[in-house]
Design an enzyme around this catalytic site. Structure first.
Site, PDB file in Angstrom:
ATOM      1  CG  ASP A  55     -30.323 -56.127 -37.831  1.00 52.84           C
ATOM      2  OD1 ASP A  55     -30.683 -56.911 -36.937  1.00 52.84           O
ATOM      3  OD2 ASP A  55     -29.129 -55.781 -37.992  1.00 52.84           O
ATOM      4  CG  HIS A 199     -31.485 -56.780 -42.956  1.00 49.44           C
ATOM      5  ND1 HIS A 199     -30.458 -57.650 -43.276  1.00 49.44           N
ATOM      6  CD2 HIS A 199     -30.907 -55.715 -42.331  1.00 49.44           C
ATOM      7  CE1 HIS A 199     -29.303 -57.130 -42.866  1.00 49.44           C
ATOM      8  NE2 HIS A 199     -29.547 -55.961 -42.298  1.00 49.44           N
TER       9      HIS A 199
END
Length: 248
Positions: A55, A199
């Site tokens: 992400d 992430h």
């Protein structure tokens, strides 16, 4: 009369034909958008599949994450924040496509979507779709709500724009604990069918990726995109884990 050389069989795949034409005509214009490889024939009913997801990018660390995945031959899904998309990062998005990764919508600037008005929610999703499409030609068919926060209104809007909501079954906590060994170790809890959350904006995650891949390799996992894991998804529906019988 000498016989003519046999002609090659006709090419029916447009992407293959385009590459052949480009190779024999140096002046032929390059395609506007990157061309993704053909779909893989992966059966996650027979294999121990997990979907690695990243992400908040693309950012400064994203290229190194892609390098680590490429070294391992692993595919992943990248949930893109629209405001991170620019001429500077377009090459990273195009690389994701050409290397067989999947792109997903992670809103324009990462707000809690349930707190927004209908108009603002629409802008978060549509603006990101347009930004990614401008550089890649990709129409994203899944999205991830920031913070995992969703609501009936979010479900309705994602249904309207043809995107399933992809949450996660395993959070590596890389956003909280910037410790590569700890992040990798948490992946040992992965089960077949899990969506794993990471992430691609943290240097510690770059360091964790080869470690966690080695650990998951030892357990016999196959790394797939979200679409490869779930198959055809329903717009608006939430997905956490592929809830089907799988090998242990």
């Amino acid at each position: 009369m000498a016989s003519l050389p046999a002609l090659p069989p006709p090419v029916h795949d447009p992407a293959t034909l385009a590459r052949q034409l480009a190779s024999i005509q140096p002046g032929w214009p390059a395609p506007r958008f990157p061309v993704a490889p053909q779909a893989r024939g992966i059966d996650c009913h027979k294999l121990k599949c997990v979907a690695l997801t990243f992400d908040d990018g693309p950012g400064d660390e994203t290229g190194m994450v892609l390098d680590r995945l490429a070294e391992h031959g692993a595919k992943a899904t990248f949930y893109v924040v629209g405001r991170m998309v620019s001429e500077k990062t377009a090459g990273l998005l195009q690389r994701m496509v050409t290397e067989g990764h999947e792109l997903g919508n992670h809103s324009w600037d990462h707000p809690a979507l349930p707190s927004l008005s209908e108009a603002a929610l629409k802008e978060q999703l549509v603006r990101t779709q347009l930004a990614v499409g401008r550089y890649t030609g990709v129409r994203m068919r899944t999205m991830r709500p920031p913070y995992g926060a969703t609501s009936p209104g979010v479900a309705a809007m994602t249904r309207r724009y043809g995107m399933a909501q992809i949450l996660w079954g395993l959070d590596t906590m890389d956003w909280r604990d910037r410790n590569a060994d700890l992040v990798a170790k948490r992946c040992l809890k992965a089960k077949p069918g899990d969506v794993i959350l990471m992430h691609d904006i943290h240097a510690s995650t770059v360091q964790a990726v080869p470690k966690l891949l080695d650990l998951l390799d030892a357990k016999g996992f196959t790394y797939v995109t979200v679409t490869e894991l779930f198959g055809e998804t329903t717009p608006g529906k939430e997905y956490f884990h592929a809830r089907k019988e799988r090998p242990t």
